[in-house]
Design an enzyme around this catalytic site. Structure first.
Site, PDB file in Angstrom:
ATOM      1  CG  HIS A  93       7.819  26.591  27.177  1.00 13.49           C
ATOM      2  ND1 HIS A  93       7.204  27.802  27.361  1.00 13.49           N
ATOM      3  CD2 HIS A  93       8.762  26.779  26.203  1.00 13.49           C
ATOM      4  CE1 HIS A  93       7.741  28.695  26.546  1.00 13.49           C
ATOM      5  NE2 HIS A  93       8.684  28.103  25.830  1.00 13.49           N
ATOM      6  CG  HIS A 117       9.743  26.823  20.459  1.00 12.35           C
ATOM      7  ND1 HIS A 117       8.624  26.262  21.028  1.00 12.35           N
ATOM      8  CD2 HIS A 117      10.290  27.607  21.423  1.00 12.35           C
ATOM      9  CE1 HIS A 117       8.491  26.691  22.269  1.00 12.35           C
ATOM     10  NE2 HIS A 117       9.485  27.504  22.537  1.00 12.35           N
ATOM     11  CD  GLU A 121      17.122  28.330  23.111  1.00 10.81           C
ATOM     12  OE1 GLU A 121      17.041  28.823  24.252  1.00 10.81           O
ATOM     13  OE2 GLU A 121      16.447  28.725  22.139  1.00 10.81           O
ATOM     14  CG  ASP A 122      16.497  24.620  25.833  1.00  8.25           C
ATOM     15  OD1 ASP A 122      17.528  25.324  25.881  1.00  8.25           O
ATOM     16  OD2 ASP A 122      15.351  25.084  25.949  1.00  8.25           O
ATOM     17  CG  ASP A 182       9.247  31.191  23.677  1.00 13.18           C
ATOM     18  OD1 ASP A 182       9.237  30.072  24.219  1.00 13.18           O
ATOM     19  OD2 ASP A 182      10.146  32.034  23.886  1.00 13.18           O
TER      20      ASP A 182
END
Length: 694
Positions: A93, A117, A121-122, A182
């Site tokens: 991704h 990016h 967050e993940d 994205d």
């Protein structure tokens, strides 16, 4: 819903740009496997980002790719073991998002942040780690794209995430560039989601992200997002449009022949140009079909002419309009007047001798790059002219040359919308405004407003909360109401009351178009419920201060013993050209020759009487003063009149309406020549903004 129906990329005809470029689609599963295989030489880029490096070097041949290598290794390591719902390794991704941006011409910092990016967050990677490894700029962009925690915001997480991204975009437009890329990759692979989730994501994309892509000028992303959303939200229309395009593919296309004719015309004229046939995307074909009904062969695409210089664009236009029949209604000059999203081109349409009509777009190669990539094509907009320029004041906000008026307005009003639901609703309404106008302030500045904005919107855009006391406006020099709509190029002078307690009327909400104005007005009305319910203009009789006296002043009628009266509708004074009419009782009324009553008198058959002025210079006139309400205003005005040696015959003061007061004075002047000086003296009284003859 099938993957085919939700993913136009699955059809070759849905992605004509891929066919045009001749580029093979990337096998993301293969790239994912390559990423997971791991070891590569420390001296070269991993094979998995070779496509990114190739696309980046096409725009920046001398780019240093070592930072991309480090960013990829951190992203691959941190995402290792994570899988997407499509079954691909998660690293595919950020690789795909970065490739989209690299093909658009994004610079190295943007690509570095794009690879990272989703790490904060993940994964376990922190912003501090990103800052330490890649610097403050990359860290700021990654933080701007990172979603807020659902655990903290609950149902408000999505609106607050967009608020956070938009605020970050105000300081660095590259944040939104990454978000758009994205979302594009997520939409390409949305077929694995549940149908209801596909619809929800598609609606947010339609209402928020596609308008943002349009405003930032990133047409390459916008058009593909439109097609993907179209397939999900309108599957039947999408299928019928796809059938139209498929049917056209088997027919003779007239555009290549017209393009050859254009090449020949330009070659004979000695103009170096590249001529292409650009197929329309799905939504564009659908719109044309709805507008024109049955489609012609030339409606499925447009001709694009690329030249080197601005002057060449107009030279091409001249040749086209000379050698073909122009469709005048289709001509638009977006070079002289660019769109608010950086877009520049000449648009026209020409008809061939055979009757085919083709739309033609003419632009320079640089314009073409900006038209496709928008703000992404600007590279790094924060590069300073001198190395030390950025260090002069580290606390000062960076000036973003890509921050247009709509973004500044959005950043202003979002501060006044703490409620996520209000923010989300108003954001969609703001982005639905698809045209902008520019109006000029009285001090020489400019205001960018959405089309249809009123003087109320201009007041809040210029003065903020102080606009609560706005009582009127002059548009192009003429006094007008606050509800008056503005047009592109108008000059606006806003009139503010001096009374700090004044506030807006509830009716203002009916004429306010900008979120900033509506939120400010609503907040004031909620804080002052008693004022909100009070009528704004009570019908009260005017206050008569001095009894009026009639008379003809120094006007003389050529009718013995007749009583002469100066008409109150136009208050003639020497040396005005006048006309007299005999009325009931044997009196003669005197009007200025251009007064509307003159035509009415003649129409009803009133007897005309010759009138002239006496040799004496004194005269009687009625003046009207428009002013802000304040204490002692009447005393100050009468004092100014007295200083000019003028007698007040009568004075009438109307009750205030929205802090505005109107005074009417009938005055006896010793000399008509002193009228201009008297009017200037009255205008100089504080609070008076206009004096005119009745």
């Amino acid at each position: 819903m099938s993957a085919e129906a939700t993913n136009p990329e699955a059809h070759p005809e849905a992605r004509p740009e891929l066919r045009r470029r001749g580029r093979t689609r990337l096998d993301l599963r293969r790239l994912g496997r390559a990423a997971l295989l791991g070891p590569t030489s420390r001296d070269r880029l991993p094979d998995a980002i070779g496509h990114v490096a190739e696309a980046h070097r096409a725009h920046y041949p001398d780019a240093d790719l070592s930072i991309l290598r480090r960013a990829y290794l951190l992203a691959e390591t941190s995402h290792r073991g994570q899988m997407r719902k499509s079954g691909e390794p998660y690293i595919t991704h950020p690789l795909a998002v970065t490739l989209i941006l690299a093909e658009l011409g994004a610079e190295t910092t943007t690509l570095t942040a794009s690879l990272l990016h989703d790490t904060v967050e993940d994964t376990d990677v922190t912003l501090d780690q990103v800052r330490a490894e890649f610097g403050d700029e990359v860290c700021f962009i990654v933080d701007g794209v990172t979603k807020v925690e659902k655990i903290d915001y609950g149902a408000a997480a999505e609106p607050e995430t967009f608020r956070k991204m938009l605020v970050a975009t105000g300081n660095d437009v590259r944040v939104m560039s990454i978000k758009l890329a994205d979302r594009l990759h997520n939409m390409r692979t949305l077929g694995v989601m549940r149908p209801e989730k596909q619809v929800r994501i598609a609606k947010v994309t339609r209402d928020v992200l596609i308008p943002l892509a349009e405003r930032l000028g990133v047409q390459a992303l916008k058009t593909e997002l439109e097609d993907l959303v179209f397939a999900i939200l309108h599957p039947e229309e999408y299928e019928s449009t796809r059938a139209l395009i498929a049917a056209h593919a088997g027919e003779r296309d007239p555009l290549p022949a017209i393009a050859d004719s254009v090449r020949g015309v330009l070659r004979e004229a000695g103009i170096t140009a590249e001529v292409q046939v650009r197929p329309r995307h799905f939504v564009s074909v659908h719109r044309i079909a709805r507008t024109r009904g049955e489609l012609r062969g030339s409606d499925f695409g447009r001709i694009l002419v690329l030249v080197g210089e601005n002057a060449d664009c107009y030279a091409v236009l001249g040749e086209l309009h000379t050698c073909f029949t122009p469709v005048v209604s289709e001509f638009k000059d977006f070079i002289a007047t660019p769109k608010f999203n950086l877009y520049q081109s000449l648009h026209t349409a020409v008809a061939t001798p055979e009757g085919c009509v083709a739309e033609v777009i003419v632009r320079t190669r640089q314009m073409h790059r900006v038209a496709e990539a928008g703000v992404v094509a600007l590279g790094n907009p924060y590069t300073t002219a001198t190395p030390d320029a950025a260090a002069t004041d580290p606390d000062e906000e960076r000036v973003d040359p890509t921050r247009p008026g709509w973004l500044s307005r959005l950043l202003d009003w979002q501060q006044s919308a703490p409620d996520p639901d209000t923010f989300w609703t108003v954001l969609r309404a703001e982005l639905a405004q698809d045209r902008e106008i520019t109006v000029f302030r009285a001090d020489g500045g400019t205001l960018g407003l959405p089309a249809g904005a009123s003087c109320i919107d201009a007041a809040y855009a210029q003065h903020g909360a102080a606009a609560h006391g706005c009582i009127g406006a002059r548009v192009n020099g003429r006094l007008t109401s606050l509800s008056s709509p503005l047009s592109d190029g108008d000059t606006v002078q806003l009139l503010l009351a001096q009374d700090a307690s004044s506030g807006p009327a509830a009716e203002w909400l009916d004429h306010a178009r900008t979120p900033a104005a509506r939120i400010a007005i609503s907040s004031w009305l909620e804080a002052h419920p008693d004022r909100a319910m009070a009528p704004t203009s009570a019908a009260r009789a005017p206050l008569s201060v001095v009894g009026a006296r009639g008379g003809g002043g120094n006007a003389v009628a050529d009718l013995p013993d007749a009583t002469v009266r100066l008409a109150g509708c136009c208050t003639p004074v020497p040396p005005d050209a006048v006309a007299g009419f005999l009325v009931r009782g044997g009196a003669v009324t005197v009007h200025r020759i251009h007064c509307a009553a003159v035509a009415q008198m003649r129409a009803v058959g009133r007897t005309s009487v010759a009138v002239h002025w006496r040799a004496t210079a004194d005269c009687r006139v009625t003046l009207r003063a428009e002013s802000f309400g304040r204490p002692h205003l009447l005393a100050d005005l009468t004092e100014a009149i007295a200083r000019e040696g003028v007698e007040v015959v009568s004075a009438t003061v109307e009750p205030p309406v929205e802090q505005r007061v109107r005074h009417s004075y009938t005055l006896q002047l010793p000399d008509a020549a002193g009228l201009p000086a008297l009017m200037r003296a009255m205008r100089d009284v504080p609070g008076v903004y206009d004096v005119s003859r009745v």
